[in-house]
Structure formats: structure tokens, C-alpha cells
Design an enzyme around this catalytic site. Structure first.
Site, PDB file in Angstrom:
ATOM      1  N   THR A   1       0.825  -1.213   0.000  1.00 27.70           N
ATOM      2  CA  THR A   1       0.000   0.000   0.000  1.00 27.70           C
ATOM      3  C   THR A   1       0.857   1.261   0.000  1.00 27.70           C
ATOM      4  O   THR A   1       0.477   2.288  -0.564  1.00 27.70           O
ATOM      5  CB  THR A   1      -0.920  -0.022   1.248  1.00 27.70           C
ATOM      6  OG1 THR A   1      -1.821  -1.121   1.103  1.00 27.70           O
ATOM      7  CG2 THR A   1      -1.718   1.248   1.381  1.00 27.70           C
TER       8      THR A   1
ATOM      9  N   ALA B   1      -0.086  10.693  -1.066  1.00 29.64           N
ATOM     10  CA  ALA B   1       1.172  11.396  -0.780  1.00 29.64           C
ATOM     11  C   ALA B   1       0.983  12.758  -0.119  1.00 29.64           C
ATOM     12  O   ALA B   1       1.656  13.726  -0.458  1.00 29.64           O
ATOM     13  CB  ALA B   1       1.997  11.513  -2.058  1.00 29.64           C
TER      14      ALA B   1
ATOM     15  N   HIS C   1      -0.282  14.943   6.192  1.00 30.15           N
ATOM     16  CA  HIS C   1      -1.468  15.549   6.811  1.00 30.15           C
ATOM     17  C   HIS C   1      -1.102  16.302   8.094  1.00 30.15           C
ATOM     18  O   HIS C   1      -0.152  15.936   8.787  1.00 30.15           O
ATOM     19  CB  HIS C   1      -2.466  14.455   7.224  1.00 30.15           C
ATOM     20  CG  HIS C   1      -3.042  13.690   6.070  1.00 30.15           C
ATOM     21  ND1 HIS C   1      -3.904  14.254   5.166  1.00 30.15           N
ATOM     22  CD2 HIS C   1      -2.914  12.401   5.688  1.00 30.15           C
ATOM     23  CE1 HIS C   1      -4.270  13.346   4.275  1.00 30.15           C
ATOM     24  NE2 HIS C   1      -3.678  12.210   4.565  1.00 30.15           N
TER      25      HIS C   1
ATOM     26  N   ARG D   1      -6.534   0.490   1.204  1.00 35.22           N
ATOM     27  CA  ARG D   1      -6.404   0.869   2.616  1.00 35.22           C
ATOM     28  C   ARG D   1      -6.730  -0.355   3.473  1.00 35.22           C
ATOM     29  O   ARG D   1      -7.690  -1.078   3.182  1.00 35.22           O
ATOM     30  CB  ARG D   1      -7.389   1.992   2.960  1.00 35.22           C
ATOM     31  CG  ARG D   1      -7.287   3.220   2.052  1.00 35.22           C
ATOM     32  CD  ARG D   1      -8.465   4.124   2.350  1.00 35.22           C
ATOM     33  NE  ARG D   1      -8.594   5.265   1.469  1.00 35.22           N
ATOM     34  CZ  ARG D   1      -9.268   5.268   0.313  1.00 35.22           C
ATOM     35  NH1 ARG D   1      -9.837   4.159  -0.133  1.00 35.22           N
ATOM     36  NH2 ARG D   1      -9.384   6.362  -0.387  1.00 35.22           N
TER      37      ARG D   1
ATOM     38  N   SER E   1      -5.371   5.299   6.374  1.00 35.52           N
ATOM     39  CA  SER E   1      -5.331   6.445   5.458  1.00 35.52           C
ATOM     40  C   SER E   1      -4.262   7.468   5.805  1.00 35.52           C
ATOM     41  O   SER E   1      -4.133   8.465   5.110  1.00 35.52           O
ATOM     42  CB  SER E   1      -6.672   7.175   5.470  1.00 35.52           C
ATOM     43  OG  SER E   1      -7.720   6.274   5.497  1.00 35.52           O
TER      44      SER E   1
ATOM     45  N   CYS F   1       5.200   9.556 -21.427  1.00 40.63           N
ATOM     46  CA  CYS F   1       5.202   8.424 -22.382  1.00 40.63           C
ATOM     47  C   CYS F   1       5.209   7.087 -21.644  1.00 40.63           C
ATOM     48  O   CYS F   1       5.165   6.035 -22.277  1.00 40.63           O
ATOM     49  CB  CYS F   1       6.357   8.539 -23.365  1.00 40.63           C
ATOM     50  SG  CYS F   1       7.889   7.773 -22.829  1.00 40.63           S
TER      51      CYS F   1
ATOM     52  N   CYS G   1      12.029   5.295 -23.145  1.00 39.03           N
ATOM     53  CA  CYS G   1      13.239   4.922 -22.402  1.00 39.03           C
ATOM     54  C   CYS G   1      13.160   3.513 -21.804  1.00 39.03           C
ATOM     55  O   CYS G   1      14.146   3.031 -21.242  1.00 39.03           O
ATOM     56  CB  CYS G   1      13.505   5.930 -21.277  1.00 39.03           C
ATOM     57  SG  CYS G   1      12.269   5.856 -19.962  1.00 39.03           S
TER      58      CYS G   1
HETATM   59  C1  LIG Z   1      -5.591   5.453  -1.838  1.00 41.48           C
HETATM   60  C2  LIG Z   1      -4.795   5.740  -0.591  1.00 41.48           C
HETATM   61  C3  LIG Z   1      -4.453   7.052  -0.280  1.00 41.48           C
HETATM   62  C4  LIG Z   1      -3.707   7.324   0.864  1.00 41.48           C
HETATM   63  N1  LIG Z   1      -3.281   8.597   1.090  1.00 41.48           N
HETATM   64  C5  LIG Z   1      -2.470   8.856   2.148  1.00 41.48           C
HETATM   65  C6  LIG Z   1      -1.959  10.161   2.347  1.00 41.48           C
HETATM   66  O1  LIG Z   1      -2.188  11.066   1.534  1.00 41.48           O
HETATM   67  N2  LIG Z   1      -1.188  10.394   3.448  1.00 41.48           N
HETATM   68  C7  LIG Z   1      -0.917   9.409   4.357  1.00 41.48           C
HETATM   69  O2  LIG Z   1      -0.255   9.699   5.355  1.00 41.48           O
HETATM   70  N3  LIG Z   1      -1.358   8.148   4.174  1.00 41.48           N
HETATM   71  C8  LIG Z   1      -2.127   7.859   3.086  1.00 41.48           C
HETATM   72  N4  LIG Z   1      -2.578   6.597   2.871  1.00 41.48           N
HETATM   73  C9  LIG Z   1      -2.284   5.564   3.864  1.00 41.48           C
HETATM   74  C10 LIG Z   1      -0.907   4.970   3.732  1.00 41.48           C
HETATM   75  O3  LIG Z   1      -0.561   4.745   2.385  1.00 41.48           O
HETATM   76  C11 LIG Z   1      -0.905   3.663   4.533  1.00 41.48           C
HETATM   77  O4  LIG Z   1      -1.376   3.924   5.834  1.00 41.48           O
HETATM   78  C12 LIG Z   1       0.480   3.067   4.620  1.00 41.48           C
HETATM   79  O5  LIG Z   1       1.050   2.930   3.343  1.00 41.48           O
HETATM   80  C13 LIG Z   1       0.392   1.717   5.307  1.00 41.48           C
HETATM   81  O6  LIG Z   1       1.703   1.224   5.386  1.00 41.48           O
HETATM   82  P1  LIG Z   1       1.984  -0.222   5.940  1.00 41.48           P
HETATM   83  O7  LIG Z   1       3.459  -0.329   6.069  1.00 41.48           O
HETATM   84  O8  LIG Z   1       1.151  -0.461   7.142  1.00 41.48           O
HETATM   85  O9  LIG Z   1       1.410  -1.205   4.832  1.00 41.48           O
HETATM   86  P2  LIG Z   1       2.082  -1.721   3.483  1.00 41.48           P
HETATM   87  O10 LIG Z   1       2.737  -0.662   2.725  1.00 41.48           O
HETATM   88  O11 LIG Z   1       1.027  -2.508   2.769  1.00 41.48           O
HETATM   89  O12 LIG Z   1       3.224  -2.702   4.002  1.00 41.48           O
HETATM   90  C14 LIG Z   1       2.941  -3.955   4.541  1.00 41.48           C
HETATM   91  C15 LIG Z   1       3.997  -4.908   4.012  1.00 41.48           C
HETATM   92  O13 LIG Z   1       3.863  -6.150   4.658  1.00 41.48           O
HETATM   93  C16 LIG Z   1       4.229  -7.158   3.743  1.00 41.48           C
HETATM   94  N5  LIG Z   1       3.661  -8.422   4.205  1.00 41.48           N
HETATM   95  C17 LIG Z   1       2.350  -8.747   4.296  1.00 41.48           C
HETATM   96  N6  LIG Z   1       2.220 -10.017   4.752  1.00 41.48           N
HETATM   97  C18 LIG Z   1       3.470 -10.484   4.948  1.00 41.48           C
HETATM   98  C19 LIG Z   1       3.980 -11.734   5.402  1.00 41.48           C
HETATM   99  N7  LIG Z   1       3.162 -12.737   5.751  1.00 41.48           N
HETATM  100  N8  LIG Z   1       5.327 -11.900   5.470  1.00 41.48           N
HETATM  101  C20 LIG Z   1       6.168 -10.882   5.127  1.00 41.48           C
HETATM  102  N9  LIG Z   1       5.719  -9.667   4.687  1.00 41.48           N
HETATM  103  C21 LIG Z   1       4.394  -9.475   4.606  1.00 41.48           C
HETATM  104  C22 LIG Z   1       3.632  -6.682   2.431  1.00 41.48           C
HETATM  105  O14 LIG Z   1       4.278  -7.278   1.326  1.00 41.48           O
HETATM  106  C23 LIG Z   1       3.856  -5.174   2.510  1.00 41.48           C
HETATM  107  O15 LIG Z   1       5.035  -4.760   1.853  1.00 41.48           O
HETATM  108  C24 LIG Z   1      -3.333   6.279   1.735  1.00 41.48           C
HETATM  109  C25 LIG Z   1      -3.684   4.961   1.423  1.00 41.48           C
HETATM  110  C26 LIG Z   1      -4.372   4.699   0.256  1.00 41.48           C
HETATM  111  C27 LIG Z   1      -4.685   3.281  -0.106  1.00 41.48           C
END
Ligand SMILES: Cc1cc2nc3c(=O)[nH]c(=O)nc-3n(C[C@H](O)[C@H](O)[C@H](O)COP(=O)(O)OP(=O)(O)OC[C@H]3O[C@@H](n4cnc5c(N)ncnc54)[C@H](O)[C@@H]3O)c2cc1C
Length: 473
Positions: free
Chosen positions: A59, A65, A68, A329, A355, A455, A460
Site C-alpha cells: 500500500t 502522498a 497531513h 487501505r 489512510s 510516455c 526509455c
Molecule cells: C488510496 C490511498 C491514499 C492514501 N493517502 C495517504 C496520504 O495522503 N497520506 C498518508 O499519510 N497516508 C495515506 N494513505 C495511507 C498509507 O498509504 C498507509 O497507511 C500506509 O502505506 C500503510 O503502510 P503499511 O506499512 O502499514 O502497509 P504496506 O505498505 O502494505 O506494508 C505492509 C507490508 O507487509 C508485507 N507483508 C504482508 N504479509 C506479509 C507476510 N506474511 N510476510 C512478510 N511480509 C508481509 C507486504 O508485502 C507489505 O510490503 C493512503 C492509502 C491509500 C490506499
């Protein structure tokens, strides 16, 4: 500095007792990398294990990006506190580590009388969240500030500190610093099973067993599945898809601020926002789905966004679309984070970071480290982390192709490979030989922007892939 990064086909340890870890963080998204970076301050044996071939590949690579302020959060929630703390921490860290940030400010726009009546309540909420710089704008001032707005905007709440940030450099900076400080990064390493091994956890991974005394679950969309290995049934992740449209850089002059709608019970709604790369985003949608891998864009989603965009900024719809993408999310049915420590299990679950996880990431890292200490992990005295200074990929700061000093030193910085994004051979070479090299051409794109222009790599793509293949071990 000894850096340990392992990938598919390589062993993750010799099996000897001294290969056991004190702490293992599962998931190298923006949250897991931030936690690993915080743990790297201490003399612990820490592992960061990631199912994918790269960090930040879940995610965390597909969001809006925005850094907040948390002005609209539920003031009593853990999320509100961690967003409030996290945005200050990340803004300061970005300045020292080369992550592009632009403080463009946001305008939360009322399009009818009902929404206009809600603005004072949102202002009061911002105050309760400790954010005191918000102010009301009348229709005249709003039109002067954003001359391309669609007709009918009645007023706005200005939030001057809402900022845009590079979502890809952020986990890369955290992970780079963590591995330089001694954290072991195991990529292509999916955790499949967790068993109690008397005083430690025995993880069965796609690359063999791994033993750890403490475990942090930062697995994002899959955090509920990891949690169930401990016999818990506390939360279920239901993906909430957000589709977005990226408009060409020629659209950038149409918008100065992040343009937010008045939030409803259904969510924060569709926004228009500039990016640090000079594009304009329209989105996201908010769709409850049941497939944790469904990151496709759909015709319905794009039509929905175009309809919303036509109201906000009609001229945007005449601009070229560069790309579409979708992120999921990790919603859990509760509008707050689900961060829970289990002292008897030596385990911390970090779920429901839906989020705002990019903004709150550093504060989550500090909070989780505190919880681990509370569950009995002896941290010892913290030490300074080795510095990290990522190459700039933002448009508001000098890029290598414009820097005569760099080009004079090394002509590779004057040789363009990606002409749309003006990415040079020097930048691509540096990324391929960096502390955490990309695990795919797409990872190279996120580190340099090569191929993400209008593009989309048509010109590239072959050259970039050849450079990537050539550098692969
Ligand atoms: C459309 C959208 C808009 C957003 N806009 C914003 C914003 O503007 N500002 C903001 O602050 N936040 C925003 N967010 C929220 C933010 O992107 C997330 O809260 C954040 O990326 C979550 O990070 P994470 O590390 O918890 O999850 P992830 O990035 O999903 O990382 C979890 C990782 O765990 C790994 N994993 C899962 N299971 C296993 C396993 N069994 N073994 C080993 N690895 C595993 C996965 O491969 C993944 O890489 C937005 C989210 C979305 C979807």
C-alpha cells in the site's frame, strides 16, 4: 558499515543460536521500515522481513502522498495523536534526508449551504486537534486563490500546513538508515507460520525458519492473518480501494493547493492535489472490496473520478492523463489504528493503519518501540543513526540535469535516459548501486522517476531495463 540484505535463493541465517533475532518486524512498508529504523537506534539484533522483492511495495507505494496535519481526525483517537506527532517528525526528517516535501496548503471547499455550515465545526475540530492555523475563506478570496475552480464554491477552510511529500523516498530513507545501522533486511521472505518455541517465536518463512524473541506485526493488509497465528480474532482487514488519476505536468498550473471536499460519513472524499513530481492527482475512490490483491483501476472508478473532478476543476478534464493507479487501505471496521501490545506473547500488532500511515509513520515507530520496552524488551541506551541523504526526485529542488557542478564532476549527470522526467544516467546508476538496490525496473522507477512521465517508458523503457539487467548480481 556491514549491510545485510538477503533475497530469494540466499540463506537467511546459518541456524546457529547467534543468528536468533531480538526483534523481527514483519512487513517493510512505510510503517514497518519506520519501526525498524527506530529499533536500529539500539544494540539489538533486529530483522525486517518482507514478502515482496522490494521495500515499500505494498500500500505504501500507492497513496495520495499528503503529509497531513491531522486537523480533521477524531481528537480522542490514537491516530490523531500519532498523525499530529508524526507530521512534525517527518517534516524535519525529510529536510535532513533528501525526501521532497512542499508545503502547498489545503483548501477544504464548501460547494453548498449545508457544507458551508459545517466549516466552523471543522475549524473547531482542528483547534481540538491542537492545530491553530486553520482559517475561513470567503468565496471571493477562494476564487482569487484558485481561479480555475468550478462554479458554485461558497467558501473554504484553509489549512496552510497540509503538505505534499514523496511517498517512495520515505520508506526508502527509513530502510536505508535501518540497514546501515545493522538491521537485517530479508526480502522475498513471506512469513507463513508462527509457533511458540519457549521464550522465542519460530517463524516459518518462504525462505526457511527464523527465530526471534519479540515480534512486530506490520503486515498491512495481511496484519489480521499474522495476528491469527497468535490465536487472536480481534480484527479483520477489509481492503478499501482508492483509485487515482495522475494528470500531466501541463495541468500543474491549474491548481495551487490541495483541494479537499467536506468529509462525510462515507469518508474523506475525492481531492485534487499537486504532487512533488509536478503532476496533479485526482482521487481517491473509496470502495469496500474483498480481494487483497485487487489493485486494478476500473472504468467505473475512472468515470466516477472524472465526474467529481469536473465539478472541482473543470479545466483539469481537458488535460492529458499520464497514469492511473489504485491502492488498498487496510480498513478494519474501526476508524482508528489497532496497535496492541501483548506482553506475555512478546508481540505487538500494528493493524488498521488505513489512510494516514505515511504521515504518522515515524510516530508509530517511536510508539511501538515504547510498547516493546513496556513488554520487557531491554533497549539500552540509544545511539545516533548513520545519516542518509537520498538523491532529490522532487521538482521544487534542483535536479541533477540542471546542476552544472555535478555534470562537470561526472558527465553521467548530464546524460538523459528518461526525457519526460529528465532522469540521468548518473541517477539510474546511483540507484542501482545504492544501499538497497531496486528489486525490479518498477522499483528503479520509484527511486528515480525513470519511466513515470507522459510516455510511461515507451521511449526509455528498453534502455532502463537494460541498465537494470546489467546491474543485477
Ligand atoms: C488510496 C490511498 C491514499 C492514501 N493517502 C495517504 C496520504 O495522503 N497520506 C498518508 O499519510 N497516508 C495515506 N494513505 C495511507 C498509507 O498509504 C498507509 O497507511 C500506509 O502505506 C500503510 O503502510 P503499511 O506499512 O502499514 O502497509 P504496506 O505498505 O502494505 O506494508 C505492509 C507490508 O507487509 C508485507 N507483508 C504482508 N504479509 C506479509 C507476510 N506474511 N510476510 C512478510 N511480509 C508481509 C507486504 O508485502 C507489505 O510490503 C493512503 C492509502 C491509500 C490506499
Amino acid at each position: 558499515m556491514t549491510v545485510t540484505i538477503t533475497r530469494a535463493g540466499e540463506p537467511i541465517g546459518s541456524g546457529a543460536a547467534d543468528d536468533d533475532y531480538d526483534v523481527t518486524v514483519v512487513g517493510a512498508g512505510v510503517v514497518g521500515t519506520a519501526i525498524a529504523r527506530e529499533l536500529a537506534r539500539y544494540r539489538l539484533r533486529t530483522a525486517l522481513v518482507e514478502a515482496s522483492h522490494d521495500i515499500g511495495n505494498g500500500t505504501s507505494k500507492a497513496n495520495t502522498a499528503i503529509l497531513h496535519t491531522g486537523f480533521d481526525a477524531d481528537p480522542d483517537s490514537l491516530e490523531a495523536r500519532l498523525v499530529r506527532e508524526g507530521r512534525h517528525l517527518l517534516a524535519a526528517y525529510a529536510a535532513e534526508s533528501g525526501i521532497p516535501v512542499e508545503r502547498v496548503g489545503a483548501l477544504l471547499i464548501a460547494w453548498d449551504e449545508e457544507q458551508l455550515a459545517l466549516l466552523p465545526k471543522l475549524l473547531a475540530k482542528a483547534e481540538r486537534n491542537g492545530y491553530h492555523a486553520a482559517r475561513m475563506l470567503g468565496a471571493g478570496e477562494l476564487a482569487a486563490r484558485e481561479p480555475h475552480l468550478g462554479p458554485g464554491a461558497l467558501g473554504a477552510l484553509e489549512i496552510p500546513d497540509e503538505s505534499i511529500i514523496c511517498p517512495w523516498s520515505t520508506p526508502l530513507a527509513y530502510a536505508t538508515q535501518a540497514v546501515r545501522a545493522g538491521v537485517h533486511l530479508h526480502l522475498d521472505c513471506r512469513v507463513r507460520h508462527i509457533a511458540d518455541a519457549g521464550g522465542s517465536h519460530l517463524l516459518t518463512t518462504s525462505r526457511g525458519p527464523l527465530r526471534t524473541r519479540y515480534l512486530v506485526n506490520a503486515a498491512g493488509l495481511h496484519a489480521d492473518e499474522i495476528d491469527r497465528h497468535f490465536g487472536h480474532d480481534g480484527f479483520t482487514v477489509t481492503p478499501r480501494r482508492g483509485q487515482l488519476i495522475v494528470f500531466d505536468k501541463l495541468a500543474r498550473e491549474l491548481v495551487g493547493h490541495i483541494l479537499l471536499p467536506v468529509p462525510t460519513a462515507a469518508g474523506k472524499g475525492v481531492l485534487v492535489a499537486p504532487t512533488v513530481f509536478g503532476n496533479v492527482l485526482l482521487g481517491p475512490t473509496s470502495e469496500e472490496i474483498d480481494d487483497k490483491s485487487a489493485t486494478d483501476s476500473t472504468a467505473d472508478g475512472i468515470d466516477f473520478l472524472r465526474e467529481k473532478g469536473r465539478r472541482i476543476l473543470p479545466a483539469l478534464l481537458d488535460e492529458e492523463i499520464t497514469a492511473v493507479y489504485a491502492g488498498l487501505r487496510a480498513a478494519t471496521g474501526r476508524e482508528d489504528y489497532r496497535i496492541q501490545e501483548y506482553p506475555a506473547l512478546r508481540y505487538v500488532a500494528v493493524g488498521g493503519i488505513r489512510s494516514t500511515g505515511l504521515t504518522a509513520s515515524m510516530a508509530i515507530g517511536a510508539h511501538v518501540t515504547g510498547l516493546l520496552a513496556g513488554t520487557g524488551l531491554e533497549l539500552g541506551a540509544p545511539r545516533a543513526l548513520p545519516p542518509v541523504d537520498l538523491p532529490n526526485v522532487g521538482e521544487a529542488f534542483p535536479r541533477p540535469y540542471r546542476r552544472a557542478d555535478l555534470i562537470a564532476e561526472d558527465p553521467a549527470y548530464g546524460t538523459l535516459v528518461c526525457h519526460c522526467e529528465q532522469v540521468t544516467l548518473g541517477e539510474i546508476r546511483d540507484a542501482l548501486h545504492s544501499t538497497i538496490p531496486p528489486g525490479s525496473p518498477d522499483g528503479l522507477r520509484r527511486r528515480t522517476r525513470a519511466g513515470s512521465g507522459r510516455c510511461q517508458g515507451f521511449t526509455c523503457g528498453a534502455a532502463v531495463r537494460a541498465l537494470y539487467e546489467e546491474a543485477r548480481p
